[in-house]
Design an enzyme around this catalytic site. Structure first.
Site, PDB file in Angstrom:
ATOM      1  N   ASN A 136     -13.751   6.364  -5.414  1.00 51.78           N
ATOM      2  CA  ASN A 136     -13.475   5.929  -3.911  1.00 51.78           C
ATOM      3  C   ASN A 136     -12.546   6.992  -3.476  1.00 51.78           C
ATOM      4  O   ASN A 136     -12.117   6.834  -2.468  1.00 51.78           O
ATOM      5  CB  ASN A 136     -12.840   4.572  -3.806  1.00 51.78           C
ATOM      6  N   GLY A 153      -5.413   8.821  -3.330  1.00 50.29           N
ATOM      7  CA  GLY A 153      -6.491   7.938  -4.319  1.00 50.29           C
ATOM      8  C   GLY A 153      -5.898   6.841  -4.971  1.00 50.29           C
ATOM      9  O   GLY A 153      -6.749   6.059  -5.587  1.00 50.29           O
ATOM     10  N   ASP A 155      -5.389   2.833  -5.481  1.00 49.39           N
ATOM     11  CA  ASP A 155      -6.364   1.830  -5.266  1.00 49.39           C
ATOM     12  C   ASP A 155      -5.972   0.547  -5.702  1.00 49.39           C
ATOM     13  O   ASP A 155      -5.050   0.453  -6.408  1.00 49.39           O
ATOM     14  CB  ASP A 155      -7.898   2.225  -5.239  1.00 49.39           C
ATOM     15  N   ASP A 320       4.737  -6.878   9.315  1.00 50.51           N
ATOM     16  CA  ASP A 320       5.351  -5.773   9.928  1.00 50.51           C
ATOM     17  C   ASP A 320       5.983  -5.687  11.334  1.00 50.51           C
ATOM     18  O   ASP A 320       5.302  -6.513  12.085  1.00 50.51           O
ATOM     19  CB  ASP A 320       4.274  -4.508   9.968  1.00 50.51           C
ATOM     20  N   GLU A 349       9.971  -8.112   8.918  1.00 51.68           N
ATOM     21  CA  GLU A 349      10.516  -6.728   8.932  1.00 51.68           C
ATOM     22  C   GLU A 349      11.513  -6.734  10.272  1.00 51.68           C
ATOM     23  O   GLU A 349      10.624  -6.757  11.182  1.00 51.68           O
ATOM     24  CB  GLU A 349       9.635  -5.595   8.807  1.00 51.68           C
TER      25      GLU A 349
END
Length: 605
Positions: A136, A153, A155, A320, A349
């Site tokens: 992926n 990369g 994941d 968030d 947050e």
């Protein structure tokens, strides 16, 4: 022949104008759940009439966008049992339909556990932790790896493959950055969603997320999902084609910039002029701000969190940009979530070092007329204090002053202290700062009240400056390398020293419940020395008393503490649990002989 051509043109024209369904949010729902609002995206939906194949289900309201690209279907209820229904659409130009499933709900016993001060949280930025599935990575993976803001990369399978490492360290709860689809060359971080109902291809699949949750739960560990109800990414389809003009605050061409000063929100005398850019501005001037005052937007966002929770059996949410969304939304959001998942916990947050501001957003108390329902905010005030104390040589009294204001929080024991995260420079930013200083900070972090959060890489003394340098790849997670920090034998001496230190501290925390849930009493604070005790009374251990002392000075310290009328009164013996310092007890005094730059932990009897 001409007649045939005319007929063919008319047929193609009618087909082009026939209604089409391209996408439904949420993609599925659950039986017995609250009635959903389905957002249908398609073409030629103007003047459409919608019906459902189940006569027991009704559509209370339909709202179609002016251009016919979206339709809101407000259902009257969810079915009592799982089933797949047909959603039928008819317009003067044609018909179409789509199947929609209501699944059975997940068994509550295998998920939704919530987190507490008994836990230790570990923050993983998915793209920078470990590449578990190279398929992926995309065709330009080598070029992306070279970019500080590229997709590297990491994941979901990469996390699942390294749960042994986390468990060996002493982690119980994993917080992952958002998994949303982010179709942008620099949105590896996950905070610029282009589809809030899809796992980004770089991270894997929904099945990979479920596998991670199942693997964690099998180890009696927990998963915390990062959710972003405040904004979407600049490439989200809604930026140019919104379901309704009121779904965003402003437009791409005309909007205000988000204001990071939260003080006006906490000031009962502040005019709206000084507040609106907090909750209505575009974050960083690039991330479109969602309008949670719109009932459809509020329903969409609440359903979105419920969908992810139910799909993966999540134990908690990290929310968030919490202050950037107005309080009425948070009140209804948490009321819905807590009614469905009573044990699920949320942490928000609130990026501010002032406890009078941070505490304003904590749930459990009514402020500005509303209770946000938030289980806890992150403890940013202690983050700033710990950094000032250890990195800027501020007095230990600065941390004591932060702790003194714990009475502002309805539940200070729920706070989540930390010394770094993915939005801050690494604790070891300055090359002159040594892992020994990190050890002192770790000692306080793991023994103070609340649930400690560890940013991935801090446990191996990773270095780095401001974003993106604070988001370097975890060593060993991205192909063959001599320095594989996931394994003891491949760590550098510095990495192993920091890892072993934190591992030891977390083991002490795990074996002494007073360090998890006990009361905290501050006994002494001066420029260089901080001394406090955690106490817990249980039927099996009626008087647990764990003393923590830290000396950050380059010189030794002999500190005498009067223990009359303190939690240490009556103590006769101090057993050393950590460090090589000495403690001497008399009838009413404690004398601590602390070596330079030393942390010590004692069990007092």
């Amino acid at each position: 022949m001409r007649c045939l051509l005319v007929a063919l043109v008319l047929t193609v024209s009618a087909f082009a104008q026939s209604p089409r369904i391209e996408k439904i949010d949420p993609p599925n729902w659950w039986a017995t759940m609250p009635a959903p609002m389905l957002l249908i995206k398609g073409e030629n939906l103007t003047a459409a009439q919608f019906t459902l194949s189940d006569a027991a289900l009704h559509i209370n309201k339909v709202v179609i966008s002016a251009n016919g690209h979206y339709a809101q279907l407000w259902l009257s209820a969810s079915p009592a049992h799982s089933q797949t229904i047909q959603i039928n659409v008819r317009t003067p130009n044609g018909r179409t339909s789509s199947r929609y499933s209501f699944s059975p709900r997940r068994n509550p016993s295998d998920s939704f556990a919530g987190f507490s001060s008994k836990d230790v949280m570990y923050l993983i930025m998915i793209d920078r932790f470990a590449d578990g599935d190279p398929t992926n990575d995309g065709p330009d993976h080598a070029a992306e790896l070279a970019k500080p803001r590229g997709w590297h990369g990491g994941d979901l399978p990469g996390i699942t493959q390294h749960l042994d490492y986390l468990q060996q360290l002493g982690i119980t709860t994993v917080w992952i950055t958002p998994v949303y689809q982010n179709q942008d060359s620099q949105s590896y971080h996950g905070y610029g969603a282009t589809d809030m109902y899809a796992v980004d291809d770089h991270f894997g699949t929904l099945a990979d997320l479920k596998d991670l949750a199942s693997a964690l739960h099998a180890r009696h560990m927990k998963l915390v999902f990062d959710t972003v109800p405040n904004h979407i990414g600049p490439n989200h389809p809604w930026v140019r084609d919104s379901p309704d003009p009121t779904w965003l605050h402003g437009t791409l061409e005309h909007h205000t910039i988000a204001q990071g000063d939260f003080a006006p929100l906490t000031d009962p005398h502040a005019p709206w002029r000084d507040q609106h850019n907090v909750t209505e501005g575009w974050f960083a001037n690039t991330l479109p701000d969602l309008n949670q005052e719109d009932p459809a937007v509020a329903r969409y966002l609440t359903q979105n969190s419920i969908w992810w929770i139910e799909q993966a059996g999540l134990d908690g949410l990290r929310i968030d940009t919490f202050p950037y969304v107005a309080r009425p939304f948070w009140q209804s959001f948490h009321a819905q979530l807590h009614s469905l998942y009573p044990q699920l916990t949320t942490v928000g947050e609130v990026f501010n070092g002032d406890p009078t501001i941070t505490s304003f957003f904590a749930g459990g108390v009514t402020r500005a007329g509303l209770d946000t329902g938030l289980d806890t905010p992150f403890d940013f005030p202690s983050y700033f204090a710990l950094r000032d104390v250890f990195l800027k040589d501020a007095s230990m009294t600065k941390l004591a002053d932060v702790l003194r204001l714990d009475n502002l929080y309805p539940h200070p024991e729920r706070l989540v202290p930390f010394i770094g995260n993915h939005d801050t420079a690494r604790f070891l930013k300055d090359p002159a700062t040594t892992p020994h200083t990190l050890e002192l900070a770790f000692t306080i972090l793991t023994t103070m009240r609340g649930m400690p959060e560890i940013y991935s890489g801090d446990e191996i003394a990773m270095r780095g400056g401001e974003d993106p340098d604070n988001r370097r790849d975890f060593p060993g997670g991205f192909g063959p390398t001599q320095n594989d920090a996931f394994t003891t034998s491949s760590r550098t001496p510095e990495q192993q020293q920091s890892f072993a230190t934190l591992q030891t501290l977390l083991a002490l925390r795990r074996s002494h419940p007073a360090l998890q849930t006990g009361d905290e009493q501050l006994l002494h604070a001066d420029q260089n020395v901080l001394i406090y005790v955690r106490t817990l009374h249980t039927p099996t251990q009626p008087n647990q008393r764990i003393l923590v002392a830290v000396n950050k000075a380059a010189q030794p310290s002999d500190t005498i503490v009067n223990i009359d009328d303190t939690a240490l009164e009556g103590a006769q013996q101090a057993n050393n649990l950590y460090g090589s310092s000495e403690a001497t007890l008399t009838t009413n005094t404690l004398t601590l002989h602390l070596a330079p730059q030393t942390a010590a932990i004692f069990d007092l009897k």
